[in-house]
Write a protein that holds these residues in place. Structure first.
Motif, mmCIF file in Angstrom:
data_model
loop_
_atom_site.group_PDB
_atom_site.id
_atom_site.type_symbol
_atom_site.label_atom_id
_atom_site.label_comp_id
_atom_site.label_asym_id
_atom_site.label_seq_id
_atom_site.Cartn_x
_atom_site.Cartn_y
_atom_site.Cartn_z
ATOM 1 N N GLU A 224 0.840 -1.204 0.000
ATOM 2 C CA GLU A 224 0.000 0.000 0.000
ATOM 3 C C GLU A 224 0.867 1.244 0.000
ATOM 4 O OE1 GLU A 224 -1.251 1.094 4.413
ATOM 5 O OE2 GLU A 224 -1.806 -0.999 3.965
ATOM 6 N N ASN B 177 2.192 4.267 1.647
ATOM 7 C CA ASN B 177 2.336 4.580 3.068
ATOM 8 C C ASN B 177 3.764 5.025 3.330
ATOM 9 O OD1 ASN B 177 1.796 4.691 5.888
ATOM 10 N ND2 ASN B 177 0.372 2.976 5.665
ATOM 11 N N SER C 16 8.523 7.462 1.832
ATOM 12 C CA SER C 16 7.205 7.172 1.284
ATOM 13 C C SER C 16 7.328 6.235 0.087
ATOM 14 C CB SER C 16 6.529 8.480 0.862
ATOM 15 O OG SER C 16 5.313 8.225 0.207
ATOM 16 N N SER D 185 -0.913 0.549 13.458
ATOM 17 C CA SER D 185 -0.835 2.003 13.411
ATOM 18 C C SER D 185 -0.911 2.528 14.831
ATOM 19 C CB SER D 185 -1.979 2.578 12.566
ATOM 20 O OG SER D 185 -3.222 2.230 13.144
ATOM 21 N N THR E 185 1.153 8.255 13.919
ATOM 22 C CA THR E 185 1.273 7.994 12.483
ATOM 23 C C THR E 185 0.216 8.803 11.732
ATOM 24 O OG1 THR E 185 2.050 5.746 12.915
ATOM 25 C CG2 THR E 185 1.241 6.222 10.702
ATOM 26 N N ARG F 134 -2.225 10.215 8.680
ATOM 27 C CA ARG F 134 -2.979 9.544 7.617
ATOM 28 C C ARG F 134 -2.304 9.722 6.253
ATOM 29 N NH1 ARG F 134 -8.160 11.259 10.424
ATOM 30 N NH2 ARG F 134 -8.960 9.332 11.313
ATOM 31 N N ASN G 286 1.082 10.369 3.870
ATOM 32 C CA ASN G 286 2.523 10.132 3.906
ATOM 33 C C ASN G 286 3.247 11.403 4.303
ATOM 34 O OD1 ASN G 286 2.010 7.585 2.936
ATOM 35 N ND2 ASN G 286 2.387 8.128 0.804
#
Length: 491
Positions: free
Chosen positions: A32, A34, A85, A146, A150, A152, A154
């Protein structure tokens, strides 16, 4: 693959050629989009750091710096971690040396976050003198979950009103250890628009900064990016310190300032630099600027010789200020030189940490801004004058911020005859009061329900468009997110 020095974990390690720009490449598949933690196991038997920059998918907006400090011997191994990222699917990671000695010997790479799997590099090659490398020659692991620190979005993701700011993406990577070397790198480009990435690895001060000539317009008393475009100025690890020397951006486009620490820039006293601003974006026109993950600080206010940490004036547009740590200054920064039309517009402030700042976070005039997921925290000794202050038809969208021990967090002050306005929602206020109100004086508007601790609401008739693509973090999580990620030396 090399096996000369003991202590490696697999069948060998990578020892690239000692040359500026030597590279190792990996190809991985990410589950994903992230932020991932990349840990490299390395050995550096030299007496100084042998640093490298890790880029993802050729995008310097997704980049991180490895210091690779000395480990004492080539057979002594250590680990260093950064965040970067990655996109869903295939990702190309490139580690590039930033000095003539290139970087340390590399044993393994570990990637933590959502699941990742190694891929073949499909014929791409490394500049290693002994071997090529791919994800299959390194280790890879993943973990899930999570936490409240952290975000939402990047951390490396660009968010703004206009198109993405790419800086020197695709250009030459040059390491600078002095202000003169920064100016020289800018001046020696083929043209004023040739992309360039400058990795700053040292303390920059008045003693090592001179005016250089070429395709540039520089100065001896500040780092000056004037009449140029397509430049990234990126600090290496925690090493990029601008000591009493400010950064000036004028008549410039597509500029990134990232991971640098600018401190104690004065406009009076000695030495003086940049009008007392840590970063000044002014002179006109300046557009598509990204001020990202820096620490900007002073040691007092105007009486002590300091002005602002970041000022924007004279046709400054499409600026994003993200994940910076502002501290110990009277003035955070303003938008607009005065109440007259000044051409400034479309500015985003997100995930910044304002620590012991007295005012102007920001002060805006005749501009549209989006202020979200920032964190303010003051000690009891700080004079709390005003924080987000919309004056002279300035308009602010203020969302999901967290104010701790802050007086006058949001207002339209009477310092301008004509007020600005705001739309505010999702904000949290933890301690503080209003000393400036329409009834007591000093403000045209304050939040209607401030006495019940509520900063949210809309000034009558106000309408503000925010930046696109924003995913807001909950205000309750903002302190942990910002304290974890904002400031220099955390990439």
């Amino acid at each position: 693959m090399d096996t000369e020095h003991a202590g490696y974990s697999g069948s060998g390690y990578i020892d690239v050629q000692n040359a500026l720009g030597s590279k190792i490449e990996w190809q991985i598949n990410a589950a994903e989009t992230n932020v991932y933690t990349v840990t490299i196991r390395y050995a550096n038997g030299a007496g100084t750091a042998r640093s490298g920059v890790l880029t993802a998918n050729g995008n310097t907006g997704s980049a991180a710096n490895f210091t690779f400090a000395p480990t004492g011997a080539w057979s002594s191994w250590a680990e260093e971690s950064v965040e970067i990222s990655l996109n869903t699917g295939s990702n190309r990671l490139v580690l590039t040396g930033v000095s003539a000695d290139s970087f340390a010997n590399i044993d393994s790479i570990t990637i933590s976050g959502p699941p990742v799997t190694p891929q073949s590099c499909s014929g791409s090659s490394s500049s290693s003198s002994s071997s090529s490398s791919s994800a299959s020659s390194s280790s890879s692991s993943s973990s899930s979950g999570s936490s409240s620190n952290t975000p939402r979005m990047n951390i490396s993701q660009f968010v703004g009103y206009g198109s993405a700011v790419t800086g020197g993406q695709g250009g030459q990577v040059v390491t600078a250890t002095t202000g003169t070397e920064i100016h020289r790198a800018i001046c020696q480009r083929a043209s004023k628009t040739t992309p360039l990435i400058i990795m700053v690895n040292g303390t920059i001060n008045h003693g090592n900064t001179t005016k250089e000539s070429g395709n540039c317009d520089t100065a001896s008393d500040r780092i000056q990016l004037k009449g140029v475009s397509n430049i990234s100025l990126i600090g290496v690890g925690k090493n990029a310190v601008f000591d009493q020397l400010g950064i000036f951006i004028r008549d410039a486009e597509n500029i990134i300032i990232r991971n640098v620490h600018v401190k104690n820039v004065k406009k009076s006293g000695s030495p003086i630099s940049n009008g007392g601003d840590a970063i000044a974006i002014e002179g006109g026109p300046q557009t598509r600027i990204w001020i990202d993950r820096n620490t900007l600080e002073a040691s007092g206010g105007e009486d002590d010789g300091y002005d602002s940490l970041i000022d924007m004036k004279n046709d400054t547009t499409y600026v994003t200020v993200s994940y910076n740590h502002f501290r110990n200054s009277s003035r955070g920064g303003l938008i607009g030189a005065n109440d007259n039309p000044d051409g400034n517009n479309f500015i985003v402030f997100h995930h910044n940490f304002y620590e012991n700042i007295e005012q102007r976070t920001p002060l805006l005039r005749r501009a549209t801004i989006h202020v979200f997921n920032n964190y303010w925290e003051n000690s009891s000794s700080v004079k709390q004058i005003h924080y987000v202050n919309a004056r002279a038809e300035g308009k602010a969208l203020v969302q999901n911020n967290y104010f701790k021990n802050v007086n006058n967090p949001l207002l339209a002050s009477t310092d301008s005859d004509v007020p600005g306005c705001w739309v505010a929602n999702g904000n949290a206020w933890d301690g503080g009061t209003y000393t400036r109100t329409p009834s007591s004086g000093g403000a045209h508007y304050v939040p209607a329900n401030w006495q019940s601790g509520n900063l949210n609401g809309t000034v009558a008739g106000c309408s503000v468009n925010g930046a696109s693509g924003v995913q807001l973090d909950d205000a309750a999580n903002v302190p942990a997110i910002v304290k974890t990620h904002a400031g220099a030396g955390k990439m």
